[in-house]
Scaffold this active site. Structure first.
Site, mmCIF file in Angstrom:
data_model
loop_
_atom_site.group_PDB
_atom_site.id
_atom_site.type_symbol
_atom_site.label_atom_id
_atom_site.label_comp_id
_atom_site.label_asym_id
_atom_site.label_seq_id
_atom_site.Cartn_x
_atom_site.Cartn_y
_atom_site.Cartn_z
ATOM 1 N N SER A 174 -9.104 2.923 3.385
ATOM 2 C CA SER A 174 -8.087 3.526 2.542
ATOM 3 C C SER A 174 -7.246 2.520 1.748
ATOM 4 O O SER A 174 -6.422 2.906 0.927
ATOM 5 C CB SER A 174 -7.145 4.381 3.402
ATOM 6 O OG SER A 174 -6.474 3.600 4.376
ATOM 7 N N LYS A 178 0.841 -1.192 0.000
ATOM 8 C CA LYS A 178 0.000 0.000 0.000
ATOM 9 C C LYS A 178 0.880 1.247 0.000
ATOM 10 O O LYS A 178 1.937 1.272 0.663
ATOM 11 C CB LYS A 178 -0.897 -0.041 1.237
ATOM 12 C CG LYS A 178 -1.889 1.087 1.379
ATOM 13 C CD LYS A 178 -2.778 0.848 2.602
ATOM 14 C CE LYS A 178 -3.733 1.990 2.854
ATOM 15 N NZ LYS A 178 -4.606 1.732 4.035
ATOM 16 N N SER A 233 -10.032 0.589 7.457
ATOM 17 C CA SER A 233 -9.411 0.662 6.134
ATOM 18 C C SER A 233 -8.884 -0.650 5.583
ATOM 19 O O SER A 233 -8.452 -0.701 4.427
ATOM 20 C CB SER A 233 -8.279 1.694 6.143
ATOM 21 O OG SER A 233 -8.804 2.995 6.255
#
Length: 477
Positions: free
Chosen positions: A152, A76, A176
Site C-alpha cells: 500500500s 504516507k 506494503s
C-alpha cells in the site's frame, strides 16, 4: 547553494551531511524538492496532498538538530497522523478531515530533522497490493506508467524512485513496504514487530502484523531512519529486542559466513510463479555464494500451511470494521457502502458478523503457527525469496477483475511477504533484478525475530557488490 541536479539523487544521509557542512540550507533542499514534485508528480500521482507553505516556514526556521536535519520527506496518507492535518487513509469521506492528534512516529520524524512536504497516494485502508484507490487517481510506476507501483506504500515508492524526495514514510501489514520497493526498484526494510511505536492512539493493528518504516534508495538510509523512529514508548503492548548498537554502524560491517536458505517458487497452487522472480533469486543466491555464504534450497515447512489465509483474513476483517467505526465517530456520520471499495465492504460485513471467540481462535492459531515458522531460523541465518510473485502488473489487473477475482489475484501475487507480518520477523526487499522490459523485481531476505542488524549487514554487502543507485526510471526528476 547546490543546484537541483546536484542533490536530486543524493540519499538522505548525504543531503543531511551537506546541511551540516553548510553547503546547502534546509530551505534550499525544500525548494528543490518542491520543484521536482511540481514538475514530475502530474505524470505519476504519487503525491496527493501537499503542505509546501508550511514546509517552507519549517525549513527556514529552527529545525531540530537531528541526524536528518533539513532533509525533505513525504509521509504516507495512511498512519503517521499530525494534529490539524488531513490523513485520509485512501478513503474519500476523510479527504478533508483534520486529525486531532499527532502520532509518536510523526514526532520522531520531526525530531530527526525531516521536513515533511506532503502525503503520498495509498490504496483504500491499505488492504490491497496496488495503489489504485476508488477516491483518488491511481499512482503510476516511474519505470512504466502503465504499470502498478505496488501497495500500500505505492505513492511513497513512486516518489522516491522518481527522485522527488530521497526517502518517504511507508508501513507494512502484509508486504506494503516490501512490495512497492520491489515494484519501484528501492530498498524496503520491514522492522521487527514492536520496533516502531504505533502510539499514542494505537497499541497494535492487524494483531501486531502492521509496522511502520520507510522506502529508500540506499541501505544506509533504511538503517538510519529505523534508528530514529525505532524507539519504544511508554505503554506500548510489547517491545522488540534491543539492537546491540545503532543500525547505521552495521552498514559495511562484516556479517561473517552465513547459512542462507532459498525459496524461488510458492509451495501451493494458486500463487503466481514467474520466471523473472526465479531468476532474481538465482542471481542473488549466486552473489551471496560469491561473497562467501553457504546457500542452500531450504525454507520453513510451515510457510504454506493452508489455514493461514483464512485466519489472517479474520484478523483483517475485524480490524477493518473497528477502524471504520472509529472513522465514523471522527466525521460524525456513517460511511456508506457506496463510498468505499467492494473489497472493504466485504471486510466490514465479515467483521460485523465475527464473534469474539472466533477472532481469538484465529489469533491463537497464528501464534502457534508462528512458533513453527520460527524454528527454521535455529538452523539458518536468513531466508532468500522473491519479494512478490511477478513483476509489476499493469494498472487495472487487480481492480478490473471484479470483487471476487480481485481477492484471488491479491492472494496469488504475494506468496512471500504476509507470513512475516504474522510472525513479526524483520525482512528487507532489495532491487537486484530487472526484467528485459526494464521493470524492477526485488528479492527478499528474512531474518530471525529482532535481527535487523544482520539484515543491514548483508544488504549493505549486496549493495556494495551489485550497486543499484545509478539506475533511474524513465520518468524522473
Amino acid at each position: 547553494m547546490c543546484d537541483v541536479g546536484e542533490t536530486t539523487w543524493l540519499d538522505a544521509t548525504a543531503q543531511a551531511e551537506l546541511v551540516r557542512r553548510g553547503e546547502v540550507s534546509p530551505a534550499e533542499l525544500a525548494e528543490q524538492a518542491i520543484a521536482r514534485i511540481e514538475t514530475v508528480n502530474p505524470k505519476l500521482d504519487a503525491v496527493i496532498r501537499t503542505r509546501f507553505d508550511e514546509a517552507r516556514l519549517e525549513a527556514a526556521g529552527d529545525l531540530p538538530d537531528g541526524p536528518f536535519r533539513g532533509v525533505p520527506i513525504l509521509l504516507k496518507d495512511l498512519g503517521c497522523t499530525v494534529a490539524g492535518e488531513t490523513t485520509a487513509f485512501g478513503i474519500g469521506p476523510l479527504r478533508d478531515v483534520a486529525f486531532p492528534f499527532t502520532s509518536y512516529l510523526a514526532e520522531h520524524f520531526r525530531a530527526a530533522g525531516f521536513v515533511p512536504l506532503g502525503r503520498t497516494n495509498v490504496p483504500e485502508l491499505g488492504t490491497t497490493v496496488t495503489t489504485e484507490p476508488k477516491s483518488f487517481p491511481p499512482a503510476r510506476n516511474p519505470w512504466n506508467p502503465d504499470h502498478s507501483t505496488g501497495g500500500s506504500s505505492g505513492g511513497s515508492a513512486a516518489a522516491v524512485a522518481a527522485g522527488l524526495v530521497p526517502v518517504a514514510h511507508a508501513n507494512d501489514g502484509g508486504g506494503s513496504i516490501r512490495i512497492p520497493a520491489s515494484e519501484c526498484g528501492l530498498v524496503g526494510l520491514k522492522p521487527t514487530r514492536g520496533r516502531v511505536s504505533q502510539g499514542p492512539l494505537i497499541g497494535e493493528a492487524w494483531a501486531g502484523s502492521t509496522i511502520d518504516g520507510a522506502v529508500t534508495r540506499t541501505v544506509r538510509d533504511a538503517a538510519g531512519i529505523l534508528d530514529v523512529i525505532g524507539k519504544p514508548m511508554p505503554g506500548d503492548p510489547y517491545y522488540a529486542p534491543p539492537l546491540p548498537r545503532p543500525l547505521v554502524q552495521e552498514v559495511g560491517a562484516d556479517p561473517g559466513r552465513l547459512r542462507i536458505g532459498w525459496l524461488d517458487r510458492p509451495g501451493l497452487e494458486g500463487y503466481l510463479d514467474d520466471p523473472e522472480c526465479r531468476a532474481a533469486v538465482a542471481g542473488a543466491a549466486r552473489l551471496l555464494e560469491s561473497l562467501g555464504h553457504h546457500v542452500e534450497e531450504s525454507a520453513p515447512a510451515a510457510m504454506y500451511d493452508q489455514e493461514i489465509i483464512g485466519h489472517f483474513n479474520t484478523i483483517i476483517a475485524a480490524d477493518t470494521e473497528a477502524t471504520m467505526r472509529a472513522f465514523e465517530l471522527l466525521i460524525g456520520r456513517p460511511i456508506g457502502e457506496d463510498e468505499i471499495e467492494p473489497r472493504n465492504v466485504a471486510y466490514r460485513r465479515a467483521g460485523k458478523d465475527l464473534g469474539a471467540v472466533a477472532y481469538l481462535q484465529s489469533r491463537s492459531w497464528l501464534e502457534a503457527w508462528a512458533r513453527r515458522m520460527a524454528d527454521w531460523w535455529t538452523g539458518h541465518d536468513l531466508l532468500l525469496t522473491p519479494t512478490v510473485g511477478a513483476p509489476p502488473p499493469e494498472l487495472g489487473w487487480f481492480t478490473a477483475a471484479g470483487p471476487e477475482e480481485e481477492g484471488v489475484r491479491i492472494i496469488s501475487f504475494i506468496p512471500y511477504t504476509a507470513q512475516f507480518n504474522m510472525t513479526g520477523q524483520p525482512a528487507i526487499s532489495l532491487p537486484l533484478h530487472w526484467t528485459p522490459g526494464g521493470l524492477p523485481v526485488g528479492v527478499q531476505l528474512v531474518a530471525a525475530y529482532g535481527r535487523e542488524d544482520l539484515l543491514v549487514r548483508v544488504a549493505s554487502q549486496l549493495e556494495q557488490a551489485a550497486p543499484w543507485s545509478d539506475r533511474h526510471p524513465p520518468i524522473h526528476a
